[in-house]
Design an enzyme around this catalytic site. Structure first.
Site, mmCIF file in Angstrom:
data_model
loop_
_atom_site.group_PDB
_atom_site.id
_atom_site.type_symbol
_atom_site.label_atom_id
_atom_site.label_comp_id
_atom_site.label_asym_id
_atom_site.label_seq_id
_atom_site.Cartn_x
_atom_site.Cartn_y
_atom_site.Cartn_z
ATOM 1 N N LYS A 180 0.885 -1.413 0.076
ATOM 2 C CA LYS A 180 0.031 -0.090 -0.049
ATOM 3 C C LYS A 180 0.890 1.401 0.004
ATOM 4 O O LYS A 180 1.317 1.731 0.931
ATOM 5 C CB LYS A 180 -1.152 -0.072 1.228
ATOM 6 N N CYS A 289 13.393 11.382 6.820
ATOM 7 C CA CYS A 289 13.459 11.057 8.356
ATOM 8 C C CYS A 289 14.764 10.971 8.916
ATOM 9 O O CYS A 289 14.890 11.281 10.059
ATOM 10 C CB CYS A 289 12.899 9.615 8.434
ATOM 11 N N GLU A 387 9.684 17.338 14.773
ATOM 12 C CA GLU A 387 10.080 16.791 13.519
ATOM 13 C C GLU A 387 9.160 17.762 12.360
ATOM 14 O O GLU A 387 8.153 17.852 12.304
ATOM 15 C CB GLU A 387 9.751 15.488 13.054
#
Length: 484
Positions: A180, A289, A387
């Protein structure tokens, strides 16, 4: 648009292209212009069920797990070859879909995707067990077996690479997969479904369902036919994934958010360090990330380095991702752009000084933001601690090695860290103390499929890449044969 033909966005289930059961479709945007590229099928629960059933049938039938590791390896090698043969098409798709500079797509995304499959093709040959020495009058040995049906759920920022880092080891170990991709960036996943089939991967072994996280992702996560979940995404969603999978006791590997610190000591080679610093926070437009959005600088060189960045960062080429000279493209979507704007506005309210950048770039209707450097924020600032996931760098001074390590470890995240120093002993000493899954010394984003990466703390658990990745896609069976 591009000269390549974009597959008309159907689901890939059981080796066949099909529309969603209810005919639903969703738009895919070109982030460099904010315009519609194409539409893709929007899978519902019935479509996910069909994909899982196809994967289960293929696994139980042994069309893939029944092959030897050598045979699986040959096919995965062919996947790597096809990626290289179709590099131009894949690079254009990734650039159109994500907004990545075309040069980055060629040098990083396509190259690493091919390397991923090549690496795991080689490891498919080495999935062996071991004989254990015991005091029993018995022969005891272990076998490593595939887990079953793997749900691979991937994010928007590195669609091609992060799909390969999950599908590659899953297939090497003999599993089947339902993938997905992110609803914003599904195009390379659909293209790869066709390449995998052409390489000889049997029908049903890899299935691709496009759609939203709350519908298709949730249905896949909760499906009883899924044996393992491999997820990359935000920490908030990762908590939900872990909790939901835990209800069914499904094993999970998760690579989640990050907020890495890049430490520059007074003995660093500043010319080299500046290159590593800029790469660390603008790479992939900061949507990384393992990026380095927190810069920690020895106080003796803090002002000097800020001055260098103030001159150098505005010169980083920002613009059309199809231009080979572009280094920073647009954000992947409007919501990501707004998030960056909100954090920079918050930095101003928290007393931060905008050294450079700090605003949108109005260019061709796309989602652009100027690379931004912010000084004078306290360590408890939300802008430092959270973040941002955009081309924003905060800069903080430190007075000692201990303080640098303390600041680096002060956020909830632990995916990556960096050390810039010419002192070899210090490099090893500090690397040992940093709470991160990977530490780079005197550079940034040095990645290879042979080197494992993953997080600690709120950055997740489990490792991708390296032989360690195969541990997450196999289960160990022990066999003890009496010799009496």
């Amino acid at each position: 648009m591009s000269s390549i033909e974009i597959e008309p966005g159907r689901l890939f289930v059981g080796g066949r292209w099909r529309e969603a059961a209810d005919g639903a479709r969703t738009e895919v945007l070109d982030p460099s212009r904010g315009a519609v590229l194409t539409t893709v099928a929007e899978a519902g629960a019935d479509d996910v069920d069909a994909a899982v059933r196809a994967a289960r049938e293929a696994f139980d039938g042994g069309t893939w797990s029944g092959l030897s590791g050598r045979e699986r390896g040959r096919i995965l090698h062919r996947v790597a070859e096809l990626i290289r043969e179709n590099a131009d098409e894949l690079a254009q798709l990734e650039s159109l879909d994500v907004g990545k500079p075309i040069s980055l797509c060629h040098a990083v995304d396509v190259t690493n995707a091919a390397n991923d499959y090549e690496h795991f093709a080689a490891l498919a040959h080495s999935l062996d067990g071991s004989v254990r020495n015991t005091p029993m009058n018995a022969l005891a040995y272990t076998k490593r077996e595939p887990i079953g049906v793997v749900a691979a759920i991937t994010p928007f920022n590195f669609p091609l690479i992060l799909a390969g880092s999950k599908i590659g080891p899953a297939l090497a170990a003999g599993n089947t997969v339902v993938h997905k991709p992110a609803d914003e960036t599904p195009l390379s996943a659909l293209y790869m479904a066709g390449l995998l089939q052409r390489a000889g991967v049997p029908d049903g072994v890899v299935n691709v369902v496009t759609g939203t996280g709350p519908v298709a992702g949730e249905a896949l996560l909760r499906h009883r036919g899924v044996d393992k979940v491999a997820f990359t995404g935000s920490t908030a969603i990762g908590r939900h994934v872990a909790a939901t999978a835990g209800e069914a006791l499904k094993p999970v590997t998760m690579e989640l958010g990050g907020n890495a610190a890049n430490i520059v000591f007074e003995d660093a080679d500043l010319e080299k360090a500046v290159g590593a610093i800029i790469k660390a926070f603008v790479f992939n437009t900061g949507q990384f990330c393992m990026g380095g959005p927190r810069l920690l600088v020895a106080r003796s060189v803090h002002s000097t380095l800020l001055g260098i960045l103030a001159d150098a960062v505005p010169g980083v080429p920002v613009g059309d991702p199809r231009d080979p000279g572009t280094v920073v493209g647009p954000m992947a979507g409007e919501k990501h752009l707004k998030k960056v704007e909100e954090y920079v506005d918050l930095a101003r309210k928290e007393g931060g000084r905008i050294v450079c950048g700090g605003e949108r770039l109005d260019f061709d209707g796309g989602f652009y933001y100027k690379p931004t450097v912010i000084a004078d924020l306290s360590n408890d600032s939300r802008v430092v601690q959270e973040e941002i996931f955009g081309p924003v760098l905060t800069v903080q001074p430190f007075d000692s090695e201990d303080e640098a390590v303390e600041l680096a470890n002060s956020t909830p995240y632990g995916l990556a860290s960096g050390v810039q120093t010419t002192n070899l002993a210090r490099a090893h000493r500090v690397a040992d103390r940093l709470q991160a899954g990977i530490v780079w010394v005197n550079d940034w984003a040095m990645l290879d499929p042979a080197v494992p990466f993953g997080g600690v703390k709120d950055s997740g658990y489990g490792r991708e890449y390296g032989p360690e990745a195969l541990d997450a896609y196999t289960k160990v069976k022990s066999v003890v044969v009496s010799l009496d």
